[in-house]
Write a protein that holds these residues in place. Structure first.
Motif, PDB file in Angstrom:
ATOM      1  N   GLN A 280     -13.526  15.311 -51.588  1.00  0.00           N
ATOM      2  CA  GLN A 280     -14.256  16.570 -51.497  1.00  0.00           C
ATOM      3  C   GLN A 280     -14.497  16.884 -50.022  1.00  0.00           C
ATOM      4  N   VAL A 281     -14.588  18.156 -49.715  1.00  0.00           N
ATOM      5  CA  VAL A 281     -14.874  18.602 -48.364  1.00  0.00           C
ATOM      6  C   VAL A 281     -16.045  19.573 -48.436  1.00  0.00           C
ATOM      7  N   LYS A 282     -17.026  19.365 -47.546  1.00  0.00           N
ATOM      8  CA  LYS A 282     -18.197  20.237 -47.474  1.00  0.00           C
ATOM      9  C   LYS A 282     -17.969  21.225 -46.334  1.00  0.00           C
ATOM     10  N   LEU A 283     -18.036  22.522 -46.653  1.00  0.00           N
ATOM     11  CA  LEU A 283     -17.756  23.578 -45.687  1.00  0.00           C
ATOM     12  C   LEU A 283     -18.979  24.457 -45.485  1.00  0.00           C
ATOM     13  N   THR A 284     -19.263  24.773 -44.227  1.00  0.00           N
ATOM     14  CA  THR A 284     -20.355  25.687 -43.888  1.00  0.00           C
ATOM     15  C   THR A 284     -19.790  26.773 -42.990  1.00  0.00           C
ATOM     16  N   LEU A 285     -20.069  28.033 -43.341  1.00  0.00           N
ATOM     17  CA  LEU A 285     -19.605  29.164 -42.537  1.00  0.00           C
ATOM     18  C   LEU A 285     -20.531  29.333 -41.342  1.00  0.00           C
ATOM     19  N   ILE A 286     -20.002  29.131 -40.120  1.00  0.00           N
ATOM     20  CA  ILE A 286     -20.848  29.195 -38.926  1.00  0.00           C
ATOM     21  C   ILE A 286     -20.529  30.398 -38.048  1.00  0.00           C
ATOM     22  N   ARG A 287     -19.505  31.162 -38.369  1.00  0.00           N
ATOM     23  CA  ARG A 287     -19.189  32.380 -37.625  1.00  0.00           C
ATOM     24  C   ARG A 287     -19.040  33.535 -38.604  1.00  0.00           C
ATOM     25  N   SER A 288     -19.375  34.705 -38.148  1.00  0.00           N
ATOM     26  CA  SER A 288     -19.391  35.895 -38.988  1.00  0.00           C
ATOM     27  C   SER A 288     -17.978  36.326 -39.397  1.00  0.00           C
ATOM     28  N   LEU A 289     -17.898  36.967 -40.561  1.00  0.00           N
ATOM     29  CA  LEU A 289     -16.633  37.540 -41.039  1.00  0.00           C
ATOM     30  C   LEU A 289     -16.378  38.936 -40.476  1.00  0.00           C
ATOM     31  N   ALA A 290     -17.365  39.499 -39.785  1.00  0.00           N
ATOM     32  CA  ALA A 290     -17.234  40.857 -39.268  1.00  0.00           C
ATOM     33  C   ALA A 290     -16.077  40.946 -38.275  1.00  0.00           C
ATOM     34  N   LYS A 291     -15.248  41.974 -38.419  1.00  0.00           N
ATOM     35  CA  LYS A 291     -14.123  42.260 -37.530  1.00  0.00           C
ATOM     36  C   LYS A 291     -13.097  41.136 -37.469  1.00  0.00           C
TER      37      LYS A 291
ATOM     38  N   LEU B 178     -17.136  31.036 -49.936  1.00  0.00           N
ATOM     39  CA  LEU B 178     -18.197  31.335 -48.979  1.00  0.00           C
ATOM     40  C   LEU B 178     -18.420  32.836 -48.918  1.00  0.00           C
ATOM     41  N   LYS B 179     -19.689  33.245 -48.984  1.00  0.00           N
ATOM     42  CA  LYS B 179     -20.001  34.668 -49.000  1.00  0.00           C
ATOM     43  C   LYS B 179     -20.843  35.110 -47.826  1.00  0.00           C
ATOM     44  N   ARG B 180     -21.635  34.204 -47.245  1.00  0.00           N
ATOM     45  CA  ARG B 180     -22.533  34.597 -46.167  1.00  0.00           C
ATOM     46  C   ARG B 180     -22.640  33.493 -45.126  1.00  0.00           C
ATOM     47  N   MET B 181     -23.175  33.853 -43.973  1.00  0.00           N
ATOM     48  CA  MET B 181     -23.356  32.913 -42.875  1.00  0.00           C
ATOM     49  C   MET B 181     -24.257  31.755 -43.296  1.00  0.00           C
ATOM     50  N   HIS B 182     -23.939  30.562 -42.819  1.00  0.00           N
ATOM     51  CA  HIS B 182     -24.709  29.337 -43.036  1.00  0.00           C
ATOM     52  C   HIS B 182     -24.756  28.899 -44.492  1.00  0.00           C
ATOM     53  N   GLN B 183     -23.919  29.487 -45.329  1.00  0.00           N
ATOM     54  CA  GLN B 183     -23.794  29.027 -46.709  1.00  0.00           C
ATOM     55  C   GLN B 183     -22.899  27.796 -46.712  1.00  0.00           C
ATOM     56  N   THR B 184     -23.212  26.823 -47.556  1.00  0.00           N
ATOM     57  CA  THR B 184     -22.430  25.597 -47.655  1.00  0.00           C
ATOM     58  C   THR B 184     -21.878  25.468 -49.068  1.00  0.00           C
ATOM     59  N   VAL B 185     -20.599  25.102 -49.168  1.00  0.00           N
ATOM     60  CA  VAL B 185     -19.970  24.829 -50.456  1.00  0.00           C
ATOM     61  C   VAL B 185     -19.209  23.515 -50.360  1.00  0.00           C
ATOM     62  N   THR B 186     -18.991  22.889 -51.508  1.00  0.00           N
ATOM     63  CA  THR B 186     -18.181  21.682 -51.581  1.00  0.00           C
ATOM     64  C   THR B 186     -16.951  22.018 -52.404  1.00  0.00           C
TER      65      THR B 186
END
Length: 61
Positions: A5-16, A30-38
């Motif tokens: 399994q890999v734990k992922l956290t979005l640390i940069r914005s999807l804008a532009k 992943l849908k928003r900043m600082h959200q974490t999924v496995t």
């Protein structure tokens, strides 16, 4: 067959960002900043992770 399994956290914005990069992030759940999924470390998921790795914090579980 391993159950890695890999734990992922979005640390940069999807804008532009490129549409392909946005689609990869959404495909990983992943849908928003600082959200974490496995997610499972399948070749398909790891390909998406590699494409947008500059936007993610990646931890092995």
């Amino acid at each position: 067959m391993s159950n890695k399994q890999v734990k992922l956290t979005l640390i940069r914005s999807l804008a532009k960002r490129l549409p392909n990069h946005q689609a990869c992030v959404r495909g990983l759940g992943l849908k928003r900043m600082h959200q974490t999924v496995t997610v499972a470390a399948t070749p398909e998921n790891m390909g998406m992770v590699n494409k947008v790795s500059f936007m993610l914090k990646i931890e092995e579980v």
